[in-house]
Design an enzyme around this catalytic site. Structure first.
Site, PDB file in Angstrom:
ATOM      1  N   ASP A 212       0.897  -1.124   0.036  1.00 55.33           N
ATOM      2  CA  ASP A 212       0.105  -0.075   0.080  1.00 55.33           C
ATOM      3  C   ASP A 212       0.794   1.215   0.229  1.00 55.33           C
ATOM      4  O   ASP A 212       2.037   1.396   0.668  1.00 55.33           O
ATOM      5  CB  ASP A 212      -1.067   0.037   1.334  1.00 55.33           C
ATOM      6  CG  ASP A 212      -1.635   1.269   1.344  1.00 55.33           C
ATOM      7  OD1 ASP A 212      -2.853   1.230   0.628  1.00 55.33           O
ATOM      8  OD2 ASP A 212      -1.687   2.151   2.356  1.00 55.33           O
ATOM      9  N   HIS A 216       4.425   6.610  -1.422  1.00 52.63           N
ATOM     10  CA  HIS A 216       4.940   7.536  -0.606  1.00 52.63           C
ATOM     11  C   HIS A 216       6.047   6.860   0.339  1.00 52.63           C
ATOM     12  O   HIS A 216       6.547   7.376   1.186  1.00 52.63           O
ATOM     13  CB  HIS A 216       3.829   7.684   0.176  1.00 52.63           C
ATOM     14  CG  HIS A 216       2.576   8.291  -0.301  1.00 52.63           C
ATOM     15  ND1 HIS A 216       2.548   9.456  -0.639  1.00 52.63           N
ATOM     16  CD2 HIS A 216       1.429   7.897  -1.070  1.00 52.63           C
ATOM     17  CE1 HIS A 216       1.318   9.872  -1.428  1.00 52.63           C
ATOM     18  NE2 HIS A 216       0.946   8.749  -1.555  1.00 52.63           N
ATOM     19  N   GLU A 248       1.362  -0.417  -4.885  1.00 52.54           N
ATOM     20  CA  GLU A 248       0.345   0.475  -5.204  1.00 52.54           C
ATOM     21  C   GLU A 248       1.332   2.097  -5.564  1.00 52.54           C
ATOM     22  O   GLU A 248       1.479   2.713  -4.699  1.00 52.54           O
ATOM     23  CB  GLU A 248      -0.672   0.719  -4.186  1.00 52.54           C
ATOM     24  CG  GLU A 248      -1.839   1.783  -4.315  1.00 52.54           C
ATOM     25  CD  GLU A 248      -2.206   2.790  -3.449  1.00 52.54           C
ATOM     26  OE1 GLU A 248      -3.465   3.190  -3.684  1.00 52.54           O
ATOM     27  OE2 GLU A 248      -1.678   2.478  -2.409  1.00 52.54           O
ATOM     28  N   ARG A 352      -6.287  -8.665 -11.700  1.00 54.93           N
ATOM     29  CA  ARG A 352      -6.931  -8.915 -10.454  1.00 54.93           C
ATOM     30  C   ARG A 352      -8.542  -8.335 -10.606  1.00 54.93           C
ATOM     31  O   ARG A 352      -8.519  -7.519 -11.162  1.00 54.93           O
ATOM     32  CB  ARG A 352      -6.366  -7.780  -9.387  1.00 54.93           C
ATOM     33  CG  ARG A 352      -6.977  -8.102  -8.019  1.00 54.93           C
ATOM     34  CD  ARG A 352      -6.142  -6.927  -7.100  1.00 54.93           C
ATOM     35  NE  ARG A 352      -6.509  -5.483  -7.620  1.00 54.93           N
ATOM     36  CZ  ARG A 352      -5.549  -4.414  -7.079  1.00 54.93           C
ATOM     37  NH1 ARG A 352      -4.990  -4.496  -6.021  1.00 54.93           N
ATOM     38  NH2 ARG A 352      -6.188  -3.149  -7.778  1.00 54.93           N
TER      39      ARG A 352
END
Ligand SMILES: *[C@@H]1O[C@H](CO)[C@@H](O)[C@H](O)[C@H]1NC(C)=O
Ligand SMILES: *[C@@H]1O[C@H](CO)[C@@H](O)[C@H](O)[C@H]1NC(C)=O
Ligand SMILES: *[C@@H]1O[C@H](CO)[C@@H](O)[C@H](O)[C@H]1NC(C)=O
Length: 512
Positions: A212, A216, A248, A352
């Site tokens: 996730d 960042h 991600e 997915r």
């Protein structure tokens, strides 16, 4: 020549880029917010028998419990510790699920939240899914333990402490994302806690991770962590098997951070895929299905063997993340099935499938103000089980897109055509298109506002095939339409623009 190219691709898609799904299983499904007990049952009764390769599960670790708004889905994206008790169940239930799913060849992929802990305004107390004490204001998480020294705030240079400018790579990595306490991943101590968490999951038997908020985190910090992950558990996987990694990274182009910074570490979510496909199928901005002839790298996407593809995910189906209103979801079921059908027929990327719960949308100035609503739950906040109806659909607000006949059958189609070349493309210059996968499968779409009636070269052996969209093969008959392929490989297709599903698909395992 084709064989040679194929071999090269298999060679490249090794290590952390390999999904680790069993041979002949080519998709995973995200059972968003499902309880562990329900996933275990679904692996045994449905996913295994229908050839699904794996399940992406919601975050498994201790997370904050929010009451305002009431129990939103995003509370699970706010870790409190790395203990394995979450809204989906406790550690014993998680272990039981992994074992039962692995034993039927359906592998588990964990959504790993390693960029941050809970929001800075998360308060103090024991309102976490494991009942762990924490103090968000003091950045104190004794159950890990993390203290204020383990966070990034001192490095962030924005006035608010938040990411203010996505063109500044330093802000995106060192400042807070929507108020979430940002971990200092360059610290050996922090890396060690994350590696221990992920290696514990590998020991239990998971096959890989969705990372996730990878955008960042600095790629170098991520690499240091990923390099220290153990090989998968040899109770189920060959010795030396690396965990599958998919990161991600939202990159629709034009920002300071590119997916190319991450494609060396594992696969990366290709967000352009669903955004563009939504535009094409909705016929927005003059897009047409005929333009899909060079779908994939030809549309500016990353290399196929680096891409994780999806029509929608748990964020952008509710307006978060990327893609806006173009994203196709179960709310627009007819065109959604076409989009998922196209994805599963097309060779680009590792696919997915999304499996959702229903909520009531309420658009105010174009934004769904109900975008926070959590899974179907009892009054005390516990997530409801997934009841299965007599007709194989799901009850109690669970949508179960993966159980829709058209989507389940296209997941099987993808398995049947695995490794076959993209072939026999046809289009009418508008929104009627068709293509095959070698001599194993063929699909035809009519997204124009008039009838399609055309004879096409399918590449398939002669015979009578069951269309797996309007029905399927059951015993020695088709429950939907039949398609006859002549000895020269051609077949006539007639698809009305008014059909329930204006597309048809045939493959060699659905031949009478
Ligand atoms: C692999 O899984 C088995 C079965 O759960 C377990 O007994 C074993 O300890 C695990 N192996 C490792 C190396 O963690
Ligand atoms: C699209 O397909 C139909 C037949 O399937 C044909 O009549 C029509 O001319 C084609 N082309 C366009 C641009 O609509
Ligand atoms: C293929 O076979 C069909 C049925 O026998 C026939 O109508 C068609 O003309 C043939 N097409 C070609 C290109 O040979």
């Amino acid at each position: 020549m084709k064989c040679l190219i194929l071999l090269l691709f298999i060679g490249l898609s090794s290590a952390q880029f390999n999904s680790n799904t069993r041979a002949g299983r080519t998709t995973i499904v995200h059972l968003f917010e499902w309880r562990w007990d329900d996933i275990a049952a679904e692996c045994e009764r449905y996913l295994g028998p229908n050839g699904f390769g794996g399940v992406q599960v919601s975050p498994v670790n201790d997370h904050i419990v929010l009451q305002n708004p009431w129990r939103p889905w995003y509370e699970r994206y706010q870790p409190i510790s790395y203990k394995l008790c979450s809204r989906s169940g406790n550690e014993q239930q998680f272990r039981n699920m992994v074992t039962r799913c692995n034993n039927v060849g359906v592998y588990i992929y964990v959504d790993a939240i390693i960029n941050h802990m809970c929001g800075g305004g998360g308060g103090t107390g024991t309102h976490s899914s494991c009942g762990s004490y924490f103090n968000a204001n003091a950045k104190d998480f004794p159950s890990v333990p993390y203290s204020e020294w383990d966070f990034n705030d001192a490095k962030c240079r924005t006035g608010s402490g938040e990411i203010e400018n996505y063109n500044d790579a330093y802000q995106v990595r060192d400042c807070r994302l929507v108020g979430l306490l940002d971990l200092a991943l360059e610290k050996e101590y922090v890396r060690g806690r994350i590696v221990d968490f992920m290696n514990n999951l590998i020991s239990i038997g998971v096959a890989g991770f969705r990372i996730d908020a990878a955008k960042h985190m600095w790629p170098g910090d991520m690499k240091a962590i990923l390099d220290r992950l153990n090989n998968l558990n040899t109770s189920w996987f060959a010795g030396g098997t690396r965990p599958f990694i998919f990161q991600e990274v939202i990159d629709l182009g034009g920002e300071g951070i590119s997916v190319n910074e991450y494609t060396g570490l594992g696969r990366v979510t290709e967000f352009k895929y669903g955004a563009k496909l939504g535009h094409v199928i909705r016929k927005w901005d003059g897009e047409r299905l005929s333009y899909l002839r060079n779908w994939g790298e030809g549309w500016g996407f990353m290399a196929s063997n680096r891409a994780l593809v999806f029509v929608d995910n748990h964020d952008n189906q509710r307006g978060h993340g990327a893609g806006g209103a173009s994203i196709l979801t179960f709310f627009d079921a007819r065109i959604y099935k076409m989009g998922v059908g196209f994805m599963l027929a097309h060779p680009y990327g590792f696919a997915r499938i999304m499996s959702s719960y229903r909520w009531t949308r309420n658009f105010v100035n174009g934004k769904d103000v109900n975008d926070w609503i959590g899974p179907p739950a009892h009054a005390d906040g516990t997530t409801k089980n997934v009841p299965i109806n007599a007709d194989s659909t799901c009850g109690d607000g669970w949508v179960c897109e993966h159980r829709w006949r058209q989507i389940k059958n296209m997941a099987i189609f993808r398995n049947v055509v695995d490794g076959q070349a993209f072939s026999n493309w046809w289009d009418n210059g508008s929104n009627q298109v068709a293509f095959g996968r070698g001599n194993r499968g063929f699909i035809v779409f009519n997204n124009d506002d008039w009838q399609l009636d055309v004879t096409l070269s399918t590449g398939l052996p002669a015979g009578t095939y069951c269309d797996v969209i309007s029905g399927q093969k059951e015993g020695s008959r088709c429950t939907g339409r039949q398609i006859s392929v002549a000895s020269n490989g051609t077949a006539r297709f007639q698809i009305s623009n008014n059909d329930e599903d204006p597309f048809a698909a045939i493959h060699v395992d659905a031949r009478l």
